[in-house]
Design a protein around this motif. Structure first.
Motif, short mmCIF file in Angstrom:
data_model
loop_
_atom_site.label_atom_id
_atom_site.label_comp_id
_atom_site.label_asym_id
_atom_site.label_seq_id
_atom_site.Cartn_x
_atom_site.Cartn_y
_atom_site.Cartn_z
N ALA A 156 0.83 -1.21 0.00
CA ALA A 156 0.00 0.00 0.00
C ALA A 156 0.86 1.26 0.00
CB ALA A 156 -0.93 0.00 1.21
N ARG A 157 2.02 1.21 0.64
CA ARG A 157 2.85 2.42 0.71
C ARG A 157 3.58 2.69 -0.61
NH1 ARG A 157 6.61 -0.57 4.37
NH2 ARG A 157 8.13 -1.48 2.96
N GLN A 158 3.55 1.72 -1.53
CA GLN A 158 4.31 1.89 -2.77
C GLN A 158 3.49 2.52 -3.89
OE1 GLN A 158 5.45 -2.19 -3.30
NE2 GLN A 158 7.50 -1.85 -2.47
N ILE A 159 2.18 2.58 -3.74
CA ILE A 159 1.36 3.09 -4.83
C ILE A 159 1.19 4.60 -4.71
CG2 ILE A 159 0.17 0.90 -5.22
CD1 ILE A 159 -2.15 1.89 -3.57
N SER A 160 0.69 5.22 -5.78
CA SER A 160 0.58 6.69 -5.80
C SER A 160 -0.53 7.16 -4.86
CB SER A 160 0.26 7.16 -7.21
OG SER A 160 -1.09 6.83 -7.54
N HIS A 161 -0.53 8.48 -4.60
CA HIS A 161 -1.55 9.03 -3.71
C HIS A 161 -2.95 8.77 -4.26
CE1 HIS A 161 -3.64 11.68 -0.97
NE2 HIS A 161 -4.21 12.27 -2.01
N GLY A 162 -3.10 8.96 -5.56
CA GLY A 162 -4.41 8.74 -6.18
C GLY A 162 -4.87 7.30 -5.98
N GLU A 163 -3.95 6.37 -6.16
CA GLU A 163 -4.30 4.96 -5.98
C GLU A 163 -4.59 4.64 -4.51
OE1 GLU A 163 -1.68 3.14 -9.70
OE2 GLU A 163 -0.75 3.51 -7.75
N GLN A 164 -3.88 5.32 -3.63
CA GLN A 164 -4.16 5.12 -2.21
C GLN A 164 -5.58 5.57 -1.86
OE1 GLN A 164 -0.93 7.02 -0.09
NE2 GLN A 164 0.36 5.19 -0.26
N ARG A 165 -6.02 6.65 -2.52
CA ARG A 165 -7.39 7.10 -2.29
C ARG A 165 -8.39 6.05 -2.78
NH1 ARG A 165 -8.03 9.81 1.59
NH2 ARG A 165 -10.08 10.45 0.89
N GLN A 166 -8.06 5.39 -3.89
CA GLN A 166 -8.93 4.33 -4.40
C GLN A 166 -8.95 3.14 -3.43
OE1 GLN A 166 -6.91 5.30 -8.37
NE2 GLN A 166 -8.21 3.55 -8.87
N LEU A 167 -7.75 2.82 -2.90
CA LEU A 167 -7.65 1.70 -1.95
C LEU A 167 -8.44 2.02 -0.67
CD1 LEU A 167 -6.48 -1.05 -1.23
CD2 LEU A 167 -4.42 0.09 -0.41
N GLU A 168 -8.36 3.27 -0.27
CA GLU A 168 -9.11 3.75 0.90
C GLU A 168 -10.60 3.39 0.73
OE1 GLU A 168 -7.89 5.51 3.68
OE2 GLU A 168 -9.95 5.43 4.37
N LEU A 169 -11.09 3.62 -0.47
CA LEU A 169 -12.48 3.31 -0.79
C LEU A 169 -12.71 1.80 -0.81
CD1 LEU A 169 -15.24 4.35 -1.71
CD2 LEU A 169 -14.36 4.48 -4.03
N ALA A 170 -11.73 1.06 -1.36
CA ALA A 170 -11.87 -0.39 -1.46
C ALA A 170 -11.98 -1.03 -0.07
CB ALA A 170 -10.69 -0.99 -2.22
N LEU A 171 -11.27 -0.49 0.90
CA LEU A 171 -11.33 -1.03 2.26
C LEU A 171 -12.74 -0.97 2.81
CD1 LEU A 171 -8.17 -1.21 2.47
CD2 LEU A 171 -8.45 -0.37 4.79
#
Ligand SMILES: Nc1ncnc2c1ncn2[C@@H]1O[C@H](COP(=O)(O)OP(=O)(O)OP(=O)(O)O)[C@@H](O)[C@H]1O
Ligand SMILES: [Mg+2]
Lengths: 318, 250
Positions: free
Chosen positions: B145-160
């Motif tokens: 999770a720490r390796q992906i871009s900020h935008g992707e982290q926002r998407q992951l945030e939603l996926a959780l």
């Protein structure tokens, strides 16, 4: 079976050939102790500085039962595991709500409390003189007073412990504990009662410590007061960090390095802790993942070097 | 019947009343937006709903059940999941493990918690993969999770939040800190979720929510100053005043 297991089984077979049986046995006992700590330290991110509380309590209870009643070894081991787990539940209950330095200090303070109980309660524990005269009753006709027989017994229990810990860290609980380590707020938010699960980690770690404590008492025939002291708690943290807290096998390697150094080098050089200090500084500065990380980096460095060499030759470039 | 009823909910931090007598009703299947300037109390309202903070007064009723004061870790099990305004992930875990942990929490049973191998929990793994798929991160499942871009982290945030198969989805500024391109993507994503979940969406930018919301509440200094359909909100003079003032400051 993976390569790691092959290496460990080979080490189990070769170790008694290379070093004294008592040292070889102690390595696997300390490794069991380290496995228990690392569930807390590596997986849950809890630096418990009081693991000898559980180790020592189990050692005293088991030692007392063996001395007074000479009961069956397996029963004593089971009791030791329970004592380790229960004492860890007590300590864990008081500690899991704290975090950071408070957590560390509290595990340390409770460790000291148990130490002073053992120190004062001389009629049972022998205080500073320790609790001597602990036997190793035979099991199924096998005489455990034979160092090699006892070694085989301990090594077998170590392999079982390692397998059990492997199952635990590869279970959902392993993932959840890592999630709690990474971000407790989010772990709560997705639905985990983090304090309760940390307590579970304590109890499991305590059970492993208890097993190690009983085996230790039987190995040396005595429970020294140090077995419940903070130096012992520090040693297992030390060994685990040197081996690598980020991996299941780290504490096993750490135990190997730690016991081997302390038993072999201490004979020729009284200031051997200095060497450990240096090893520790190197780990903290360069290899946060301990020996395991150093090893992985060495191989990726070699692979990278090979990869660079091969195309250069193929192109015929200088 | 409404899925969520918030009744006269307040939260005071000392002298500051961050949430002040908020009353709202969210219908099942709808997308309900909450807007308002910085410091209006939107995130605090979510923190009350999800048990991160205890309210000073008022009631929260979810699906007919009073859940006021339910601790945070129990909320997820009721079927309420949230995403955070400030990215709040498990950095050293893989993307798949991030969502897997969230999915497992809501699994049918925790049997084998400390013993069964994680790959034996097929239903959980499927739900986790589906959540990654929903936000378009399937290909990166094994990155950290720490390796992906900020935008992707926002998407992951939603996926959780999605991995928990929630009945009520609370999204706190999912587009926070995103570039205009990424924001477009996120808006499309949220639009795609509409109808599948009951959603409460906090958003800063008026233009984003006008098109997607069924109803909108406007918060200002802790209170709801207007509530209604997007058209009604657009016409409301008080909103314009509060918003223009607030936005100019922020
Ligand atoms: N835990 C807290 N303790 C004290 N004050 C707080 C706390 N949480 C929030 N506040 C205050 O409450 C007010 C509302 O904050 P909140 O984060 O809810 O606003 P918001 O509407 O989410 O704003 P933004 O659009 O910037 O996210 C702010 O003044 C904030 O400083
Ligand atoms: Mg906010």
């Amino acid at each position: 079976m993976s390569r790691a297991w092959l290496v460990i089984v080979a080490a189990v077979v070769l170790l008694p050939v290379v070093v004294r049986h008592a040292i070889a046995t102690e390595i696997w006992i300390f490794a069991i102790f380290g496995l228990g700590l690392n569930l807390l330290l590596g997986y849950t991110g809890l630096l418990s500085f009081g693991q000898s509380t559980f180790f020592g309590s189990a050692a005293y209870v088991a030692g007392y039962l063996l001395k007074q009643y000479g009961i069956n070894v397996f029963v004593v081991l089971a009791i030791g595991v329970v004592v380790g787990a229960v004492s860890a539940a007590l300590v864990g209950y008081l500690c899991v709500q704290r975090s950071g330095l408070y957590f560390i200090m509290l595990t340390f303070a409770l460790n000291q409390m148990f130490y002073f109980i053992a120190y004062q309660w001389t009629s049972v524990t022998g205080g500073e003189d320790g609790m001597p005269g602990i036997g190793r009753p035979a099991v199924l006709g096998v005489d455990f007073r034979q160092p090699l027989a006892y070694y085989v017994f301990v090594a077998a229990l170590f392999l079982v412990s390692l397998w059990v810990m492997k199952r635990i860290v590869e279970s959902p609980l392993g993932k959840i504990l890592q999630a709690i380590r990474e971000n407790e707020v989010r772990a709560l938010s997705v639905g985990y009662n983090a304090p309760r699960l940390k307590l579970l980690a304590f109890v499991i770690g305590g059970a492993f410590s208890g097993l190690a404590g009983v085996l230790y008492a039987m190995l040396f025939g005595i429970v020294p007061l140090e077995a419940i002291g903070f130096v012992f708690s520090g040693n297992v943290v030390f060994a685990t960090l040197i081996g690598g807290s980020g991996s299941l096998y780290g504490p096993v390697i750490g135990s190997f390095v730690f016991i081997w150094l302390s038993e072999s080098v201490s004979v020729v050089w009284a200031r051997w802790p200095l060497l450990l200090g240096v090893a520790f500084v190197i780990v903290v500065l360069f290899f946060r993942g301990g020996c395991v990380e150093a090893w992985a980096r060495f191989w990726s460095w070699r692979a990278a070097r090979r990869a660079r060499v091969v195309p250069a030759n193929a192109d015929g470039a200088p | 019947m409404a899925l969520l009823n918030i009744e006269n909910l307040s939260k005071a931090f000392g002298a500051l009343t961050a949430v002040n007598g908020v009353t709202l009703e969210v219908q099942p299947g709808s997308l309900y937006s909450i807007i308002g300037p910085n410091g209006a109390g939107k995130t605090t309202l979510f923190n009350l709903l999800t048990g991160q903070l205890p309210p000073t007064s008022g009631r929260i009723v979810f699906d007919g059940q009073d859940i006021t004061g339910t601790p945070a870790h129990r909320i997820a099990h009721l079927g309420i999941a949230r995403s955070f305004q400030r990215t709040n992930l498990f950095p050293a875990l893989s993307l798949l493990d991030n969502v897997w942990v969230a999915a497992f929490a809501r699994g049918r049973s925790w049997r084998g918690l400390a013993w069964r191998r994680t790959d034996r929990f097929h239903e959980v793994t499927e739900r986790a993969l589906a959540a990654l798929g929903d936000v378009g991160l399937s290909e990166k499942a094994h990155q950290l999770a720490r390796q992906i871009s900020h935008g992707e982290q926002r998407q992951l945030e939603l996926a959780l939040a999605l991995a928990a198969a929630p009945r009520l989805l609370l999204l706190d500024e999912p587009a926070a800190g995103l570039s205009p391109d990424e924001t477009q993507k996120m808006v499309a994503l949220v639009r795609g979720l509409k109808g599948r979940y009951t959603i409460v969406l906090i958003e800063h930018k008026m233009d984003i929510i006008m098109g997607v919301s069924d109803r909108i509440a406007v918060m200002h200094f802790g209170s709801v100053i207007a509530e209604g359909t997007p058209a009604e909100i657009q016409r409301n003079a008080e909103v314009r005043r509060a918003y223009l003032g607030g936005m100019a400051a922020g």
